[in-house]
Scaffold this motif. Structure first.
Motif, short mmCIF file in Angstrom:
data_model
loop_
_atom_site.label_atom_id
_atom_site.label_comp_id
_atom_site.label_asym_id
_atom_site.label_seq_id
_atom_site.Cartn_x
_atom_site.Cartn_y
_atom_site.Cartn_z
N THR A 262 0.85 -1.18 0.00
CA THR A 262 0.00 0.00 0.00
C THR A 262 0.89 1.23 0.00
N VAL A 263 0.31 2.37 -0.26
CA VAL A 263 1.08 3.61 -0.38
C VAL A 263 1.71 3.98 0.97
N GLY A 264 3.00 4.33 0.94
CA GLY A 264 3.67 4.85 2.12
C GLY A 264 4.12 3.81 3.12
N LYS A 265 3.95 2.52 2.82
CA LYS A 265 4.36 1.47 3.74
C LYS A 265 5.49 0.65 3.10
N ALA A 266 6.29 0.04 3.96
CA ALA A 266 7.44 -0.72 3.48
C ALA A 266 7.01 -1.85 2.57
N GLY A 267 7.64 -1.95 1.41
CA GLY A 267 7.42 -3.09 0.54
C GLY A 267 8.37 -4.22 0.90
N SER A 268 8.16 -5.37 0.30
CA SER A 268 8.99 -6.54 0.60
C SER A 268 10.00 -6.77 -0.51
N GLY A 269 11.26 -6.91 -0.12
CA GLY A 269 12.31 -7.24 -1.06
C GLY A 269 12.71 -8.70 -0.90
#
Length: 501
Positions: A262-269
């Protein structure tokens, strides 16, 4: 000391046979089936979408089992890979005995093995993901005289109904403990099953990302592995994703490895650590400093970084993660212990200080050398990656560094010793290349640099053509700019690619 084992094996097949998986033979598999009353055999292999596929066999007679183990089985390659035509689609899948494990989810005693693909002539399929990685590793050793090892950091979100007790602090979940982190016990159950299936785990922990949305709790977790030969690393990551998803399903939890939530939250790498080994010795350091060999390795990744996204960032939402201030890279540069760079050189126990003695004064001082732990970390990939293609591409890039006449100069030019997003450093880093901002741009980069990946017949032209076509089909060249400020559009994209890879 690293090669010693406890008097038990986590992998149940290793434990029963009393030997490491690399020594498994056909006779061992037959013995396990007999001893453990195995009733079913599963052959498993990755498809073109990066997911694990399964073929089930009911074991009727010993002769039937021996035939499967010796001959494998036919599969429809055109249904697995876009680059295979239906008119010549038959492939063989052959089990690799070293990958044998007991299925932790089946009530019927079931033995599973990962497979390699072969063509109608009984030769390895040139475009098969697993064989491409094997060719990349062989070329790396031929050029450098060293072995290419890797390990992965597998990040994912666990999604459950919000319990409204002990709420976690938004985007502050890093290494949080229960009860503020609700997913820790699920993660440890996953780790146990992964280890029992042969995964060599380093550790697990909760990650930065956590938030609440629509009465749901989203918690980010990570399982990190130990460095092994790159082909083993790929197998372990593939199985780990399969296990985490299956256990989540059984426990009514939604799991996603998506690069953006979602916008503004940490994504997963899905960061990849690498090292080079020769005669059992880590070659990443020389005299406590990063070796010239390691700098050449990094230079190769700097030059080919834009193309590597074609293997490691496979859907449009991947490029919503690769933006500033999200602990994800945007510039092609590297640095020491710097999480804003593309390639990070993490702490490597090079101080020579006995920290164990300092923390535990009653322990005698020692001069043990821990520098063998040193790796370098590529931070752009995410869970949408084709794991075998990604590791193949990284292996090619690291080999390429040894073939670049200006490798050490390129390593010096792209070294970042400060925050690349700090305005005071803007002029210095203005010359750095940028990572692609879309699947289409990644395809362009791969097309320009494809000759390096095709060298030594590592990536087949058919595979490169297929990857380029797959990426361009997303038609996302301006997508990231088009949906700025449109949270509904971003949410729709996230939903579409929620279960990627």
């Amino acid at each position: 000391m690293e090669n010693k084992q406890f008097n038990r094996y986590a992998n149940k097949v290793e434990a029963h046979l009393g030997k490491p998986s690399c020594e498994f033979t056909k006779a061992d598999i037959l013995q396990v089936v007999e001893d453990l009353d195995i009733r079913m055999l599963n052959l498993m292999y990755p498809g073109g979408d990066g997911r694990l596929k399964t073929l089930n066999f009911m074991l009727q007679t010993p002769d039937y089992l021996e035939t499967i183990l010796t001959c494998g089985e036919r599969v429809d390659g055109s249904s697995l890979f876009s680059f295979i035509q239906a008119s010549s689609s038959d492939l063989y899948v052959m089990p690799r005995f070293s990958t044998a494990f007991i299925d932790p989810f089946e009530e019927t005693p079931t033995l599973c093995m990962l497979c390699s693909f072969f063509n109608r002539d009984g030769e390895p399929l040139e475009s098969a993901p697993e064989y491409t990685l094997r060719k990349a590793m062989e070329a790396f050793t031929k050029v450098t005289g060293m072995e290419f090892h890797a390990m992965g950091e597998l990040e994912y979100y666990v999604i459950r109904p919000d319990e409204h007790v002990f709420p976690a602090v938004d985007q502050r979940g890093y290494h949080e403990s229960a009860p503020f982190s609700k997913g820790n016990d699920f993660r440890t159950r996953c780790m146990k099953l992964i280890a029992e299936c042969g995964g060599k785990i380093k550790y697990g922990h909760s990650e930065v990302g956590n938030f609440f949305e629509n009465d749901l709790c989203y918690e980010q977790n990570e399982v990190e592995f130990l460095p092994v030969a790159a082909n083993e690393c790929a197998d372990q990551l593939l199985l780990a994703k399969w296990i985490i998803r299956n256990l989540g399903y059984l426990e009514d939890l939604d799991i996603t490895f998506a690069p953006k939530i979602t916008v503004g939250k940490a994504g997963s790498g899905m960061h990849i650590h690498m090292r080079m080994m020769k005669d059992g010795k880590n070659m990443m350091l020389n005299g406590g400093q990063l070796s010239d060999e390691a700098r050449r390795m990094i230079a190769g990744m700097m030059e080919l970084a834009p193309s590597i996204t074609a293997f490691g960032n496979k859907n449009p939402t991947s490029y919503f993660r690769l933006v500033p201030h999200q602990e994800a890279p945007t510039n092609v540069c590297w640095g020491m212990s710097n999480r804003s760079v593309l390639v990070r050189v993490p702490l490597g126990w090079t101080s020579g200080k006995d920290m164990c003695h300092k923390a535990n004064p009653i322990e005698p001082q020692t001069d043990r050398d821990y520098t063998g732990k040193q790796t370098v970390e590529m931070r752009s990939p995410d869970g949408s990656a084709d794991i075998y293609q990604l590791l193949s591409g990284l292996c090619v890039a690291c080999r390429h560094g040894f073939e670049m006449e200006n490798a050490l100069e390129e390593a010096e030019r792209t070294f970042a010793d400060g925050d690349i997003h700090d305005p005071k450093n803007a002029e210095r880093y203005a010359t750095l290349a940028q990572l692609p901002d879309s699947c289409a741009a990644s395809a362009d980069c791969l097309e320009r640099q494809r000759a390096v990946f095709e060298q030594y017949d590592v990536f087949s032209p058919a595979m490169i053509d297929g990857i380029i076509a797959q990426l361009r089909a997303f038609n996302d060249r301006t997508l990231r700019q088009d949906v700025i400020g449109d949270n509904k559009a971003v949410a729709a994209l996230v939903k579409e690619y929620f279960h990627c890879g």
